[in-house]
Design a protein around this motif. Structure first.
Motif, PDB file in Angstrom:
ATOM      1  N   GLU A  26       0.813  -1.215   0.000  1.00  0.00           N
ATOM      2  CA  GLU A  26       0.000   0.000   0.000  1.00  0.00           C
ATOM      3  C   GLU A  26       0.847   1.265   0.000  1.00  0.00           C
ATOM      4  O   GLU A  26       0.505   2.262  -0.644  1.00  0.00           O
ATOM      5  CB  GLU A  26      -0.939   0.005   1.208  1.00  0.00           C
ATOM      6  CG  GLU A  26      -1.927   1.157   1.194  1.00  0.00           C
ATOM      7  CD  GLU A  26      -2.875   1.129   2.377  1.00  0.00           C
ATOM      8  OE1 GLU A  26      -3.649   2.087   2.528  1.00  0.00           O
ATOM      9  OE2 GLU A  26      -2.833   0.148   3.146  1.00  0.00           O
ATOM     10  N   GLU A  46      -4.416  -3.048  -5.186  1.00  0.00           N
ATOM     11  CA  GLU A  46      -3.514  -3.833  -4.351  1.00  0.00           C
ATOM     12  C   GLU A  46      -3.415  -5.286  -4.795  1.00  0.00           C
ATOM     13  O   GLU A  46      -2.676  -6.061  -4.207  1.00  0.00           O
ATOM     14  CB  GLU A  46      -3.976  -3.781  -2.887  1.00  0.00           C
ATOM     15  CG  GLU A  46      -3.814  -2.426  -2.243  1.00  0.00           C
ATOM     16  CD  GLU A  46      -4.131  -2.445  -0.750  1.00  0.00           C
ATOM     17  OE1 GLU A  46      -3.688  -3.396  -0.072  1.00  0.00           O
ATOM     18  OE2 GLU A  46      -4.822  -1.540  -0.280  1.00  0.00           O
ATOM     19  N   GLU A 266      -1.988   7.981   6.382  1.00  0.00           N
ATOM     20  CA  GLU A 266      -2.962   6.906   6.553  1.00  0.00           C
ATOM     21  C   GLU A 266      -3.818   7.125   7.792  1.00  0.00           C
ATOM     22  O   GLU A 266      -5.041   6.933   7.771  1.00  0.00           O
ATOM     23  CB  GLU A 266      -2.245   5.563   6.640  1.00  0.00           C
ATOM     24  CG  GLU A 266      -3.183   4.380   6.743  1.00  0.00           C
ATOM     25  CD  GLU A 266      -2.458   3.047   6.661  1.00  0.00           C
ATOM     26  OE1 GLU A 266      -3.083   2.023   6.987  1.00  0.00           O
ATOM     27  OE2 GLU A 266      -1.272   3.032   6.277  1.00  0.00           O
TER      28      GLU A 266
END
Length: 422
Positions: A26, A46, A266
């Protein structure tokens, strides 16, 4: 996450092409997105399965896939999708020696480019543009009239835009051999430069801060030996601003600073975490798990960090720090130090963070300056004397417009500093 990845810039160029990058890591997807979102409409996946779904829902001009992924390799993905999308530009990227597999995909469906990690942003953009323009020429290029195919023939996959089969095969073999040599003899300069490029790709552009705050600046010395870092972003009318310094060797500092930026991104955009204590705790845990496991030695590195969360709705401010203070002036011009924890952030150790809460009516200006920057800029060995010099300097400058302050502080050799005015 989508908020930061889809921000619009005033100088954003017209995007003609949609590109899809497939990678099971990621963080690689975030780095790629940030590096190329100004030039193309970027889609990321992904896994091969996710990539196929994106292809079904969107017109994709170019796909670049990592080779080694669980479930479906890059080669297997291209072999599966090219018959369905014969005109797509296809590229494989790998950090390993997969010569046989790469030659296989080129033989079965054709390959526009074989790329070896680590990638350079400028070089990769050049490869994209070259392949896309050959496949999709601009309107001012006069093309010869198409030759009609016999009615009974089925459409064929477009011939890859780049080298011939023999040239590509030679390039694959040459790249694989070069990769093997690089793995056997590590060039530390290349490793450092690669880490610098990763760090730079995740640092927000300094002018972006003005999108969130009307009067603010960032000073940052962009070089390989700067152990300091910063990051900021906004979501749900909450602005997070951070400043940090990694106390370790050059390569460790570059790698950790990059990871800190990616983790903060994130935590804010995906996890919606806005509590400084929770952010610092998560940083400590994730750094420990990612880099050190059970073998961590606190002598390897520690991190000085300050976090400020500004809520635009109620004008409130939350501050938490680890061996990194904030320096402020109130509306009356009085200087004050907002102290974080004395101890730095140690990976794997739960930080004992004292979160300070106040509001914009109590402060006029705030400055993020780490201890090492204060010491370096004043050329003093004792931090108390250095801090006094910094305080006197800020007392002289804080009334000026922020843009003027940044220029003057730069003259005084402050290599990493964030200033905001409310």
């Amino acid at each position: 996450m989508e908020g930061v990845l889809n921000r619009t810039y005033k100088d954003e160029e017209v995007k003609r092409f949609n590109i899809l990058y497939v990678d099971d890591e990621e963080v690689n997807l975030r780095i790629f997105q940030r590096a190329f979102k100004r030039h193309y409409n970027v889609f990321t996946a992904e896994s091969g399965k996710d990539a196929i779904k994106i292809l079904e829902d969107n017109q994709i001009d170019l796909i670049m896939s990592d080779q080694r992924m669980p479930g479906m390799t890059g080669v297997e993905l291209l072999i599966k999708i090219v018959p369905m999308y014969p005109n797509i530009v296809r590229m494989i990227m790998t950090g390993f020696s997969d010569e046989d597999e790469i030659i296989r995909v080129d033989k079965e469906v054709g390959l526009d480019r074989f790329l070896v990690k680590p990638w350079n942003q400028e070089d990769l953009k050049e490869e994209f543009d070259k392949a896309l323009e050959l496949r999709n020429p601009t309107e001012d290029v006069v093309e010869p009239p198409p030759v009609a195919a016999p009615a009974e023939e089925k459409p064929k996959a477009t011939t890859p835009a780049n080298p011939s089969k023999q040239e590509l095969k030679k390039e694959i073999i040459k790249s694989v051999e070069a990769r093997k040599n690089m793995m056997s003899t590590v060039n530390m300069d290349q490793v450092i430069e690669f880490n610098v490029s990763l760090r730079e790709s995740l640092l927000p552009r300094q002018e972006e801060l003005k999108l969130y705050l009307d009067d603010a600046f960032v000073l940052y010395e962009h070089n390989r030996v700067n152990h300091n870092g910063y990051w900021f972003g906004e979501v749900d009318d909450k602005v997070l601003i951070t400043s940090f310094n990694t106390n370790s060797g050059v390569i460790h500092a570059l790698t950790l600073n990059t990871f800190i930026c990616a983790t903060l991104m994130e935590l804010m955009y995906k996890d919606r975490v806005f509590d400084p204590k929770e952010i610092l705790s998560s940083l400590s845990t994730r750094i420990q798990n990612r880099f050190f496991g059970k073998k961590y030695d606190e002598n390897i590195c520690s991190i000085d960090i300050a976090l400020l969360v500004y809520d635009k709705q109620d004008e409130s401010l939350l501050f938490g720090g680890a061996n990194h203070n904030l320096y402020s002036f109130n509306k009356g011009g009085e200087f004050k130090t907002l102290s974080g924890n004395i101890a730095p952030l140690i990976p794997g150790v739960e930080p004992d963070v004292n979160v300070l809460q106040f509001d914009t009516f109590e402060v006029s200006e705030l400055y993020f300056i780490s201890n090492n920057v204060i010491d370096d800029s004043t050329k003093k060995s004792e931090s108390n004397s250095a801090l006094l010099s910094t305080q006197l300097l800020l007392e002289e400058l804080h009334k000026f417009p922020m843009i003027m302050q940044s220029k003057l502080l730069l003259e005084y050799k402050y290599k990493s500093l964030v200033g905001v005015r409310f």
